[in-house]
Design an enzyme around this catalytic site. Structure first.
Site, PDB file in Angstrom:
ATOM      1  N   SER A 117      -1.273  -1.922   8.112  1.00 31.54           N
ATOM      2  CA  SER A 117      -0.888  -3.868   7.420  1.00 31.54           C
ATOM      3  C   SER A 117      -1.834  -4.980   7.381  1.00 31.54           C
ATOM      4  O   SER A 117      -1.719  -5.575   6.417  1.00 31.54           O
ATOM      5  CB  SER A 117       0.849  -4.535   8.252  1.00 31.54           C
ATOM      6  OG  SER A 117       0.578  -4.801   8.773  1.00 31.54           O
ATOM      7  N   HIS A 138       0.332   0.796   2.042  1.00 28.29           N
ATOM      8  CA  HIS A 138       0.981  -0.116   3.051  1.00 28.29           C
ATOM      9  C   HIS A 138       2.232  -0.172   2.819  1.00 28.29           C
ATOM     10  O   HIS A 138       3.364  -0.202   1.321  1.00 28.29           O
ATOM     11  CB  HIS A 138       0.266  -1.069   2.588  1.00 28.29           C
ATOM     12  CG  HIS A 138       1.064  -2.809   3.886  1.00 28.29           C
ATOM     13  ND1 HIS A 138       0.730  -3.601   3.221  1.00 28.29           N
ATOM     14  CD2 HIS A 138       2.002  -2.385   4.638  1.00 28.29           C
ATOM     15  CE1 HIS A 138       1.714  -4.368   4.505  1.00 28.29           C
ATOM     16  NE2 HIS A 138       2.470  -3.870   5.448  1.00 28.29           N
ATOM     17  N   GLU A 150       1.399  -1.277  -1.068  1.00 22.61           N
ATOM     18  CA  GLU A 150       0.344  -1.453  -1.918  1.00 22.61           C
ATOM     19  C   GLU A 150      -0.977   0.158  -0.849  1.00 22.61           C
ATOM     20  O   GLU A 150      -0.710   0.379  -0.626  1.00 22.61           O
ATOM     21  CB  GLU A 150      -0.282  -2.355  -0.763  1.00 22.61           C
ATOM     22  CG  GLU A 150       1.013  -4.022  -1.216  1.00 22.61           C
ATOM     23  CD  GLU A 150       0.002  -4.918   0.042  1.00 22.61           C
ATOM     24  OE1 GLU A 150       0.262  -5.765  -0.588  1.00 22.61           O
ATOM     25  OE2 GLU A 150      -0.262  -4.822   1.324  1.00 22.61           O
ATOM     26  N   ASN A 188       0.204  -9.603   2.236  1.00 22.91           N
ATOM     27  CA  ASN A 188       0.780 -10.980   3.525  1.00 22.91           C
ATOM     28  C   ASN A 188      -0.442 -12.496   2.905  1.00 22.91           C
ATOM     29  O   ASN A 188      -0.229 -12.758   3.376  1.00 22.91           O
ATOM     30  CB  ASN A 188       0.225 -10.187   4.457  1.00 22.91           C
ATOM     31  CG  ASN A 188       1.327  -9.579   4.801  1.00 22.91           C
ATOM     32  OD1 ASN A 188       2.332  -9.817   4.731  1.00 22.91           O
ATOM     33  ND2 ASN A 188       0.638  -8.540   5.371  1.00 22.91           N
TER      34      ASN A 188
END
Length: 525
Positions: A117, A138, A150, A188
């Site tokens: 991540s 991800h 992802e 993120n």
């Protein structure tokens, strides 16, 4: 497809459930045999629950479990393995060791994928003899419910691997977005816009965490406020992500962390998992303090500053007040008794008072962002007369349709915050849009993938670039420029993405024409 998953923790078991349910044969392994046993039993319980709730037939549940194969040795040979997904702890040395051993055990045709991540996919792949076989894949927790993945190609990843992974993900019912191998990848990174600005507002004591959360929910329509979200995720995790992305982008002002978090992390105020974070949690936690009731005079005359028709925000507020039966003055200047309301867009009430000679004690700001929920926001300066502020709140609650008790059970409530450039909702929205625009500007992901990933991964009511388009690119640029000019803080500097699109009349969601578009095509004969 035959898939091996290495790592049987929360992410590994979730990926195993997802892949087996979709029809793939899954080998699940871990260096701890007991972790594999526990993971298989967890998947069994999840599938049984799905059957009980009518989301899956008993036959399909049994078939999915039959496809889930516990493996004692992660490094066992497997000539039929087509894909390996690594889901071990977030440590570069651990991940490179895992892939190094897998490279020795499995055929060169097996594609390697890391569920990292935060670590560089390129750095993980660099330890392999063949770094071209590895990419990022991800997932988000819980994997079966978070339907976004992802796809992150490293610098050496073979070009055919990302499309193949995308096809796999989408054939299993999830959505895939392709993201450049950059700090925080996409979701993120995009999520920093909300929490970093919320922390900046708290640094300025604009209002408390509960107040910021109320505005985020009731004005912007977020399902959770930023401080609720940090308590759920864990402040220790959130602070580490904020710091790593900021450092990874070479201390970009737009991503600047807050000085508030390190001491709270050191004190163990991590949120739900420690029982206390920004809020208290657990069965013994006290109930949140109720909002103070509206006690002012809703019949006090009110003057809305801003000439029509140029100032549409003022005209809209004046119309809303009039429709609600408020006493709205129509003269060129406020009377000696009127409270003065100013719709502010990226500026402060104090600057408007100084620029126009307004009465400081009875002049207040109103955020012109129309709430999607049930809340208006009133900004007060240090010079405000408290009695006048209470009356202004009562007038605004009346105009918004509130029932006057401030408990939120009427159509609207009114938050009172300290005067700051742009007020709370504008600042949060400006940061959300600005960070997403900087992601698009760097070509980390396409505008469509940015909006898809943020809505699916963060639960925002709309993607950040589409959100900016609802406001309008020109108006978003006006907001960014006003925030930057008023505060002098480079975190508010307008991005090139927003600036160009506002100037050219393009939406923020438009990829736009690239130099490659202008050189592609058939060469002249």
């Amino acid at each position: 497809m035959r898939i091996r998953i290495v790592g049987a923790g929360a992410m590994g078991r979730g990926i195993a459930q997802w892949a087996a349910t979709a029809g793939h044969t899954v080998e699940l392994c871990d260096v701890r045999t007991e972790a594999v046993t526990a993971a298989v039993e967890f998947v069994r319980s999840m599938l049984e629950r799905a059957v009980q709730k009518g989301r899956m037939s008993a036959e399909d549940s049994t078939a999915a479990l039959d496809r889930l194969i516990p493996l004692d040795d992660p490094w066992a040979g497997g000539p039929d393995i087509e894909l390996v997904i690594e889901a071990v702890r977030e440590d570069l040395d651990t991940k490179t060791e895992v892939f190094g051993r897998l490279e020795q055990a499995l055929p060169a045709t097996a594609v390697f994928a890391t569920n990292t991540s935060s670590l560089s996919v390129t750095r993980i792949a660099a330890a392999l003899k063949d770094p071209t076989r590895l990419a990022g894949l991800h997932f988000f927790n819980p994997v079966p419910l978070m339907k976004i993945v992802e796809i992150v190609p490293g610098a050496a990843t073979r070009p055919e691997i990302p499309p193949a992974l995308t096809a796999l993900v989408e054939s299993c019912g999830h959505r895939a977005v392709t993201v450049a191998d950059t700090p925080g990848f996409l979701v993120n990174h995009a999520g920093r816009g909300l929490v970093t600005e919320a922390l900046a507002l708290l640094e300025e004591t604009v209002t408390d965490p509960a107040g910021i959360d109320r505005i985020a929910r009731d004005v912007l329509g977020l399902r959770m406020g930023p401080f609720e979200l940090m308590d759920l995720t864990g402040l220790d995790v959130t602070a580490a992500v904020i710091d790593s992305i900021w450092q990874g982008f070479r201390y970009a002002d737009r991503l600047r962390p807050s000085y508030l978090t390190p001491n709270r992390v050191a004190a163990g105020l991590h949120g739900r998992k420690t029982g206390r974070g920004w809020f208290d949690h657990g069965p013994e936690a006290p109930s949140p303090d109720p909002e103070p009731p509206v006690t002012g005079d809703a019949d006090r005359p009110v003057f809305v500053h801003g000439a029509a028709p140029q100032n549409q925000d003022a005209a809209a507020l004046r119309a809303a007040l009039t429709a609600a039966g408020a006493v709205v003055e129509t003269g060129a200047e406020p009377s000696a008794d009127a409270v003065v309301l100013i719709p502010v867009w990226g500026t402060t009430v104090a600057s408007e008072v100084a620029a126009h000679g307004l009465p400081a004690g009875r002049t207040f700001g109103v955020d012109p962002l129309l709430p999607v929920g049930r809340r208006r926001v009133l900004a007060v300066t240090p010079a405000a007369d408290p009695a006048a502020a209470r009356d202004a709140r009562a007038v605004l609650a009346r105009a918004a349709g509130g029932d006057g008790d401030g408990d939120g059970d009427g159509p609207y409530a009114v938050s009172v915050v300290r005067d700051t450039a742009g007020s709370v909702a504008q600042r949060l929205l400006a940061s959300i849009v600005s960070v997403a625009a900087s992601i698009a500007e760097r070509s980390i992901a396409t505008p469509a993938d940015i909006d898809l990933a943020v809505t699916a991964g963060l639960g925002y009511p709309v993607g950040p670039l589409a959100w900016g388009d609802r406001i309008g690119a020109a108006r978003m640029l006006e907001l960014h420029r006003a925030l930057h000019r008023t505060t002098g803080d480079p975190r508010h500097r307008p991005s090139r993405w927003v600036t160009e699109r506002a100037q050219l009349g393009l939406p923020l969601t438009a990829p736009g024409t690239s130099p490659a578009d202008c050189t592609a095509g058939t060469a002249p004969s």
